[in-house]
Design a protein around this motif. Sequence first.
Motif, PDB file in Angstrom:
ATOM      1  N   ARG A   1       0.979   4.518  10.676  1.00  0.00           N
ATOM      2  CA  ARG A   1       2.462   5.333  10.331  1.00  0.00           C
ATOM      3  C   ARG A   1       1.715   6.858  10.192  1.00  0.00           C
TER       4      ARG A   1
ATOM      5  N   TYR B   1       3.360   7.148   2.792  1.00  0.00           N
ATOM      6  CA  TYR B   1       3.741   6.275   3.546  1.00  0.00           C
ATOM      7  C   TYR B   1       3.524   4.685   2.826  1.00  0.00           C
ATOM      8  N   THR B   2       4.399   3.668   3.180  1.00  0.00           N
ATOM      9  CA  THR B   2       4.098   2.519   2.443  1.00  0.00           C
ATOM     10  C   THR B   2       3.919   1.329   3.444  1.00  0.00           C
ATOM     11  N   ALA B   3       3.149   0.366   3.351  1.00  0.00           N
ATOM     12  CA  ALA B   3       3.106  -0.608   4.115  1.00  0.00           C
ATOM     13  C   ALA B   3       3.036  -1.848   3.135  1.00  0.00           C
TER      14      ALA B   3
ATOM     15  N   LYS C   1       0.457   5.414   0.278  1.00  0.00           N
ATOM     16  CA  LYS C   1      -0.512   6.312   0.438  1.00  0.00           C
ATOM     17  C   LYS C   1       0.102   7.735   1.035  1.00  0.00           C
TER      18      LYS C   1
ATOM     19  N   HIS D   1      -1.810  13.461   7.286  1.00  0.00           N
ATOM     20  CA  HIS D   1      -1.030  12.444   6.433  1.00  0.00           C
ATOM     21  C   HIS D   1      -0.673  11.404   7.259  1.00  0.00           C
TER      22      HIS D   1
ATOM     23  N   PRO E   1      -9.152 -11.855   3.656  1.00  0.00           N
ATOM     24  CA  PRO E   1      -8.021 -11.891   5.026  1.00  0.00           C
ATOM     25  C   PRO E   1      -7.445 -13.107   5.149  1.00  0.00           C
ATOM     26  N   ALA E   2      -6.035 -13.304   5.473  1.00  0.00           N
ATOM     27  CA  ALA E   2      -5.561 -14.527   5.693  1.00  0.00           C
ATOM     28  C   ALA E   2      -5.953 -15.605   6.569  1.00  0.00           C
TER      29      ALA E   2
ATOM     30  N   VAL F   1       1.600  -5.335   2.934  1.00  0.00           N
ATOM     31  CA  VAL F   1       0.407  -6.139   3.325  1.00  0.00           C
ATOM     32  C   VAL F   1       0.404  -7.433   2.587  1.00  0.00           C
TER      33      VAL F   1
ATOM     34  N   GLU G   1       1.287 -10.333   3.427  1.00  0.00           N
ATOM     35  CA  GLU G   1       0.507 -11.552   4.228  1.00  0.00           C
ATOM     36  C   GLU G   1      -0.697 -11.339   4.886  1.00  0.00           C
ATOM     37  N   GLN G   2      -1.248 -10.190   4.572  1.00  0.00           N
ATOM     38  CA  GLN G   2      -2.396  -9.915   5.386  1.00  0.00           C
ATOM     39  C   GLN G   2      -3.550 -10.618   4.535  1.00  0.00           C
TER      40      GLN G   2
ATOM     41  N   ARG H   1       3.004 -13.974   9.642  1.00  0.00           N
ATOM     42  CA  ARG H   1       2.344 -15.300   9.636  1.00  0.00           C
ATOM     43  C   ARG H   1       2.903 -16.327   8.765  1.00  0.00           C
TER      44      ARG H   1
ATOM     45  N   ILE I   1       0.673  -1.199   0.088  1.00  0.00           N
ATOM     46  CA  ILE I   1      -0.054  -0.033   0.168  1.00  0.00           C
ATOM     47  C   ILE I   1       0.948   1.316  -0.078  1.00  0.00           C
TER      48      ILE I   1
ATOM     49  N   ASP J   1      -4.043 -10.359  10.098  1.00  0.00           N
ATOM     50  CA  ASP J   1      -3.955 -11.454   9.439  1.00  0.00           C
ATOM     51  C   ASP J   1      -2.581 -11.805   8.824  1.00  0.00           C
ATOM     52  N   ALA J   2      -1.641 -10.660   8.903  1.00  0.00           N
ATOM     53  CA  ALA J   2      -0.217 -10.769   8.181  1.00  0.00           C
ATOM     54  C   ALA J   2       0.679 -11.115   9.475  1.00  0.00           C
TER      55      ALA J   2
ATOM     56  N   LEU K   1      -1.159   6.572   7.547  1.00  0.00           N
ATOM     57  CA  LEU K   1      -1.660   5.529   7.015  1.00  0.00           C
ATOM     58  C   LEU K   1      -1.689   4.345   8.033  1.00  0.00           C
TER      59      LEU K   1
ATOM     60  N   VAL L   1      -3.518   0.634   8.651  1.00  0.00           N
ATOM     61  CA  VAL L   1      -3.952  -0.607   7.931  1.00  0.00           C
ATOM     62  C   VAL L   1      -3.931  -1.900   8.919  1.00  0.00           C
ATOM     63  N   ASP L   2      -5.112  -2.622   8.551  1.00  0.00           N
ATOM     64  CA  ASP L   2      -5.214  -3.895   9.272  1.00  0.00           C
ATOM     65  C   ASP L   2      -4.134  -5.028   8.902  1.00  0.00           C
ATOM     66  N   VAL L   3      -3.334  -5.383  10.033  1.00  0.00           N
ATOM     67  CA  VAL L   3      -2.295  -6.284   9.637  1.00  0.00           C
ATOM     68  C   VAL L   3      -2.569  -7.493  10.699  1.00  0.00           C
TER      69      VAL L   3
END
Lengths: 1001, 182, 415, 111
Positions: free
Chosen positions: B31, A756-758, A676, B96, A824-825, A760, A762-763, B161, A674, B104-105, B98, B100-102
Motif C-alpha cells: 500500500r 494504511y491497514t491490511a 501502520k 509512508h 504462516p498458514a 492479514v 488468513e496469512q 485461502r 495490521i 499464505d493468505a 505498508l 506485507v506478505d500475503v
Amino acid sequence: MSTRLAKGGRLIDRTAAVEISFNGKRMKGYHGDTLASALLANDQMLVGRSFKYHRPRGIVASGPEEPNALVNLGSGARLEPNQRTTMTEVFDGLEASSQNHWPSLEFDVGVVNNYVSRFLPAGFYYKTFIHPRPFWKHVFEPIIRHSAGLGKAPTTGDADRYEQAYAFCDVLVVGAGVAGLLAARAAAQDGARVILLEQAPQLGGRSPVDETTVEGISVEDWLAKAEADLRAMDNVTIRTRTTGAGVYDHGYVLADERVADHTPGDGRPKHRLWRIRAGKIITATGAIERPLSFAGNDLPGVMLAGAVRDFVVNHAVSPGDRTVVVTNNDSAYQTALALKAAGLEVPVILDARDTADGALPEAARAAGIRVLTGRAIAKVKGGKRVTGVAVCAQAGEGAVLEEVSCDAVAMSGGWSPVVHLWSHCGGKLLWDETISAFVPDPARPPLNHDGSAMVSVVGAAAGLLDLPAILEAVASTGISARVETKGRRKEDVTKTVKTSVEIPPIWVMPQGAPITLRSKMWLDYQNDVKVSDVQLAAREGYQSVEHTKRYTTLGMATDQGKLSNINGLGVLADALGQEIPQVGTTTFRPPYTPVTLGALAGESRGEIFQPLRRTPMHESHEQSGAYFEPVGLWRRPYCFPRAGETHEQAVHREVLNTRSNLGLLDASTLGKIIVKGPDAGKFLDMMYTGVMSTLPVGRCRYGLMCNEQGFLSDDGVVARIDEDTWLCHTTSGGADRIHAWMEDWLQCEWWDWQVYTANVTEQYAQVAVVGPNARKLLQVLGGMDVSKEALPFMQWADGTLGGFPVRAYRISFSGELSYEIAVPASHGAAFWEACMEAGKALGAMPYGTECLHIMRAEKGFIMIGDETDGTVIPQDLGLDWAISKKKADFLGKRGQERSFLASPERWKLVGFETLDGSVIPDGSYIVAEGVNGNGQRNTQGRVTSTYYSPTLKRGIAMGLLHHGPQRMGEVVEFNTVSGGTVKARVRDAVFYDKDGEKQNV
Amino acid sequence: MSDPVSALGGVAFNGFAEVREIGPVGMVALRAKDLKVLDKAIKAAVGTKVPAQRRIEVSGDRACGWMSPDEYLLVMPYAEVPTALAALAKALAGEHHLAVDVSDARAVFRIEGDKAADVLSKLSPTDLDRLAPGELRRSRTAQVPAAFWQQDGGYTLVCFRSVAGYVMGLLSHSATPGSELG
Amino acid sequence: MKRYSVFAIAREAVRYHMGWERAWASPEPKPAYDVIIVGAGGHGLATAYYLGKNFGITNVAIIEKGWLGGGNTGRNTTIIRSNYLQDPSAAIYEKSRSLYETLSQDLNYNVMFSPRGVMMLAQTHHEVRGYLRTQHANALQGVATEFITPQRVKELCPILNIDGPRYPVLGALWQARGGTGRHDAVAWGYARACSAMGMHIIQNCEVKGVRSENGAVTGVDTTKGFIGTKKLGMVVAGHSGQLAEMAGFRLPIEAVALQALVSEPIKPCMDVVVMANTVHGYMSQSDKGEMVIGGGTDGFNNYTQRGSFHHIEETLRALVETFPIISRLKMLRQWGGIVDMTGDRSPLISKTPLGNCFINCGWGTGGFKAIPGSGWAMAELMAKGEPGPLAAEFNMWRFKEGRFIDESVAAGVAH
Amino acid sequence: MLTLECPYCGVMADETELSPGYEAHLKRFGPGASPEEFEAYMFARKNPKGVHFERWRHSYGCGKWFLAARCTATLEVFGTYPAQVSEPPADIIAKIQARRPDWQPDWKATK
C-alpha cells in the motif's frame, strides 16, 4: 374427438415416435410435439380440474399463457408440479398426471363445489366461516386448503442441478418472431453486441402459422435466411428455449434457459438462469389472444382460435371434426381456413361484429364457410367436453336462434400485446382503442441508469398486429435501440406506424346477457372467476382494479392474468360505468412466466451452498473427529469427542486437561489487522476506548471497540510491532467487519491521516498453547527463549519453534499459562501436528470453543456476543479500566454520554452462584417485584453466560443486574420456563484463580 | 521446517475446461500512493513497472497488479518474498507505505482451455468479452471476492485461502462437461 | 351494515347476489373533521376503528393517496407472531396477536387468522442461546412460547431438512398461537367497520401539504382541497419521511425496499410458518397453496417498490437448502414494498413537535402482525393526547436518550 | 439491480459487487456536541424521494468508499465521485440540474 391428422405438422417428426403416459395411460407422440399437442392427438380433451369448483378443464392455449392444462410431470426426485403441457416438449418415457382432483380426473368429489357454486361467489369466505371462532383454523381452513392447491408437493430432494450465468450486451432482443429477428439484425449490423432470446425451441414466433410470405418470399425461406444471417454474425448470440423472465433496473434481465427439460437425466443442468446486463432492451414478445366471455366458455374443447391453428399447422392435431369459430376480429378466420385446409369442418363462424368484409372473412366465405355476423354464443353445450353451441344475437339477451352441434369451439376475443417486460420496471401503458388493448406508451418508458429509455418495443408487443405494419415500422424509422446505441435518439417506432387491425371491445357475449348466463362466463379459468364475480365486486365497492383482483382472485392464477386481465378489466369498467383507461390496470410483476426456484438458487446447494471457511488445520480436526460449530462462515471445533463420549463429557475433559496439563486450540480464525503509518497511533486511539498510541513496542494490550452509539462491538489484543506498526486482533467473526470499519473512517472521515491497514487474518495459522505444560511444550519444540523473563505476560516475540518461523504472543484467555503462536498458514497444519506430537508426553489434547468458553467464564472474561448484544456498553461490564478518561474523543464516547447510557440505573455485570450448585438456565431473567403497565413481570437483570464448571464442580454464571456491583452477597431469583425460579447469590464474576497466579508463572 | 503447503495441495479438475489450484505463490500486498520512489521500489521487488489503473504487469513468474489507487499486488515465487520485502523496505525507507506478505493468505487457480471464459461467466458478474489482455479485475466468484486476469491463454484467479475449497467447488461445478455455454 | 353470515350468503344466492351492499362508502370530504388519519392502510384504518370503538370518536376521515390497503398491507407475507424479546415489543405485538384472535368476529369479516404456529429455527449455538433468552423473556411477558427439539421441529414441519448438512437444526422457538392472516381482508374488514361507524374513507386523495398555526396542525391540503382537523394522525409507512417534511420535522427513518414472492400453488405440505434467520429466509403456505416467501431489505433508499433481485436469490438459496422439496416449484410472482426503518428498527407511535399531530410509522419489515395493536395504541394516544403503556416506549425522543428498543439482539432479522 | 461506476477503478460495478452505506456528507458530531446535534448526526435522515447523495463501497473490488448522486424515485444515477469531499462537486451538481432543472442544493456551497 381430437386426433392426429394424417399429414402435415410443421414441427413434428413422424419418423421419431415417442411413448408418453398420462394418468398411467400410454400414448404415442412424435418428436416435436408439446405434451399438449400429444394429449390432443390422443383425444385427451379433459386434462385437469379448476381451482375452486373443480370443473373439468381442457387445453385452451398453445403457449405459456395456458391456465388449465397443468400437470404433475415426472415422479420421485424428478416430479415437477404445475408443468404447462403447452410448453413441455415430449420425450420418450415422459410421465404426466393430472392435478387437483380426488379420486380421479374423471370422477372428482371436489366437483360438489360446482353444484353449489351459487353459494360460493367471489369473496364468499370473507363473509362466512366467522363463527364459531376455532372452526376457521380447525375445520374450514383445512377443507379449503385441501380443495385448493394444484400440483402435488414433491416429497424428496431434487435429482437435477441448476446453474446461473452472466452475460453482457449492447442490445438484448426478447422474442424471435419477425419483429425480433429484424430488430436483432438491425442492431447487429450497426455493430452492437446482440443477444436474442426465444422461449420456443425454434425461431419465427407466430409467423410460420399466420403468414405465407414476408418481404415477398415465403415465410419459411425468409426465416431461414434471417436465422442464417444472424448466426453468421459473431456479435450475435441466439438462445432458444430461453424465456426473458424479468426486467430489472439498470438493464438487468433475468432469463430462464430450459437446458435439459426435454432431455432429463442427460447430466446437463436442468435450467440455467441468465443474468444479463443490456445497454438497451428490445421486447418483441408478441401478443396473446383473449378468450370471449360466453356461457360455458370453460368446457374442454373451447380453445383459443390461434391455439387451434397452432395445433393444426404445427402438430397436425385437430381439436375435433367440427369446430365452431367465434370471434370479434379477422384473425380467427385464419383458423377456420386452416381447419378447412386440413379437411375438417367448420359449421359456422360466429362474428360478433355487424359486418365482416375484410380479406380473411371474404376468403372464408369463398371457401364455403358459413359466416354469421352480429351473432354470439348463448351457451356451450356439453359436460366434460363440447357437444354443441346455442347461437344468439350479440346485441340481444341470449335468446337462442339455433343450435349447432360441434366438438370444438375456436374463439378469439382479440389480441393483447405482451407488455410485461416493458412494464416490470415502470414503463407506462396507453389504451389503444383501435385494438382494444393496452400498448406501451413510448413517451413514458422505464428508465435506465442514465435516464435514457431502457426498453423499446417492436412488433405485435407494440400493438402492431399485422405484418405490414411491423415491416413498415422497421423500414420507416429503424429500430430505436439501434440508433441509440450510436448516441442519437429518434422517435420510437410505435408512434408513427398504425396497425390496420381493428378489434372492437366485446367483453360479454351477448352484450345483454342476464345473470344466469353471466354466472357461467369464465374470465379466469384456473381460479374460477366469472363475469358475475367481477360485477359483484364492483357492486360491493371493490372498485379499484387491485381490489377487484384481490377480492375475486382474477388474474392471480398461474398465468397471472395473461388470458383474463383485459376481459376482466372490460367487465369492471362497464360495471363502474367508466372507461378502461380510468380504471387502469394491475401492476405487472416479474417473472413473465414462472421460474423454477432451483434455478434461482443456482449452484448454491450442498457443499457450495455457502462459502465454508477452513483454517489450515481444518482437515486435521476433521480427522480427529471434531464436532464443529459455525462461527460466521468458519466452522470451529466445538469439542473433540472420543469414542463413547458425549459432547458434554468431552468438553469437561478438555477443560480439566487444559487446566491440569496442556490444551491446544486452533485460534487461526482470530482476526489480525495490521495498522501502520505516522498517524496509526492517533487512529487507534480513536478506534479503541483505551490508549494504544502509548503501547511500547513488543507489548500487548487488551482493547475494546465501540460503535458511534457507544455500544461495545468488538474486543481483542493489540500488539505494537514497531514504531509505526500495530497488529490488532479481533474476534473470529469480526475481522472483515472491523477491517471495513477502520477503512470507512480512514477513507471517509480522516482521509488526511497517514495510515494504511491490511487484513492479514488468513496469512497466519494461530495455535493457543494453554496450561501448566505450555512452556514445556514450546521448550521441547525449541528455537527461542519463552521463559518468564524473556517473554513476560502481555508481550510478544518473533523467533522459531521446531524450525517454524513464529510470532509468539504471551496472552491468556483462560487464566492459564498460555501462548498464542502464529505461523504462516502454509505451515499451519505441520505446526499443529508438531505441537500434538511433541505434546504427547505432556498430556496435550486439542480443545474446542466450548472449553474455551467455560475457561473464560471461570475467569470472568467477557465474550463479545454473550455478554454483549449490541445494547451493552463497556461500563455495563465493569470495563471502565479499559476506557480512557483522558482522551478527548474516541468512537462511541459521545454516544455513551447520552442520558440513558450514562444513567446509574443500568444493569451491570456481576457473577452468580446458585444456592444449590445447579446451573442457571441459559437465557434466564432475574425477576423483580410487580408488573409493568402492560402487565409484564418486572425484571432486574439477566444471565449472560452460564455453565457447569468442571473445575469447580458447580454451576457458575455471569450476568447483568440492576446496581449489580453494589449488591454483592444478595440472593436473586432467575426465572425458569416452567414458571419457577432458581435462587443465586450475587458475587464477583471471577470464579477461578482470582489473583492470576496460574498465568503469571 | 516443513515445506509450505498451498490451501488445496494442487488439486485439479478436468471438465470442459481444466481447473487447477497452483501454489504456493509468493505475494506481497503493497500500500502506497503518490510516491516518487514507487517505480524504483516495484522494479526492485518484482522487476516490472508500476501498473496503470486496473492493469497487471507480468514479467515471467513475477507480476505487479493494480488493486486500488493505493494498493498493489506483487506476485513472485514463494521463496522470494523475503527478498522482495527487503527490496521494498530499502527503496521505500522513510516513505509512508505498508508492505506485507500475503502469500499464505491467498489461493491461486488456473482456468485453462478454449472455454475457460464460460467457467468464470457463470460465477462472476463481469463482462469477460471486455476484459482486456493485461487487465486485472477484482470482483466476486459467487459469494466470495476474487481477482483474475487473462494469462497464457487462460485465466489466473486469486481468492482468499480459507475459501479455496469453496472456490474449487464452484469452478468444478461450472466446468462440468455438458454445461458449456456454447 | 348488513351482517355477513352463512345465512346471508344463502339468502343472496337465491337472487344471484344482487342484494349485497357496498362494503364501504365513497364520500366526498367534509370541510373539517375531529380527526384526520392520513393513510388508509391497515394501521391507519385500525387507528380509526379503535378511535370509534374505544373512544366514541367517529367524526373521522381517513385519507388515502391511492386505494385503501394498497401499500404494505397488501404486500406482506402475513405472518402474525409476538415472540419478541424486548418488553415494549412483546407487549404491543402480543396485544395485536390477541386482537387478531377475535378480529373476524369483532369486524364481522373473516380475516382468516390462522394460528397454525410460527417456528424460528435455531441453527447455531449462538442462536440457541438467543432463543432461550427470548423464551425466558416471553415467559415473564405472558407470551406463550416454547423452545422445541429438532425432532419436534421435524414433526411439525416434515418437509424441513433438519440434518443440515451446513446448518443442522438445533431446535426452534415455537409460538403455537402465531400464524398467518389474510392481509387484504384485514384492511377491508376495518374499512367496512369504520364506514359503518360513519367515518369517511377518502380514497385517491393525496396530501400535498400540512398547515399549522402556533405549533398545532389546522388541516391538510389535498388533491381534493383543504380539509380541516382538530387532530392529525400520520400513518403512511414508507412515505412518513415525506409527510413529516411537509409538517416541518425530520424522522429517524430510511425508506428501503423489501421484497417477497410466492410460488405456484401446490397441495398442502406445510402447516406452520418457518423462519430460518441464520440463512435468512422464511416461508409459509397460503390457503391457496402458494409458498409465501420473504426476502431481505435493500440497503439503500428506494421509493420504487422494486427491490434488487439478488436478495430474492439469496433467500431462495437459503430456503432450497432448508426445504429441498421446493427446488422444483416455480416463482410465480415477486414484488416489493417500501418499508420505513428506524434507527433501532422498532416503530414510532409518538407525539410530534406539533401539539395535535401524532405519528405511527417505522414498522419496518414487521408491520402486518402489528396492525390491531398498533391501531389500538395509536387511537389511545390520539384520543388522550398522551400515550398509554403500549405506546409509551415507542416515542420519537428515545433516540436522543439512547433508549433503544432493539430486537436485532435476539435475531438477525425481524419480520 | 443497480450499476454504479466506481470512480477509482473506472468500472461499471454490479450492485452485488458493492455495499451500500446510506446518506453521504454527514458531519460527525463527537464529544462536546449537544444532544440535538448528536441525535441528528446519528439518526435524522433526509431520506428524500428524489435526488439523494449516498455512500457506496466497492467492497468486492478496490475496497474503496465512493459517493453517488442518485434519484430514489427512479433509480437514475447522476454521477459518482470520490468520498474525500465534504459536499458534492460542481460537475455532479451540474449533471443533476441537467436532468432535474428544478432541483436545488439544500446546503450552502463552501467554495
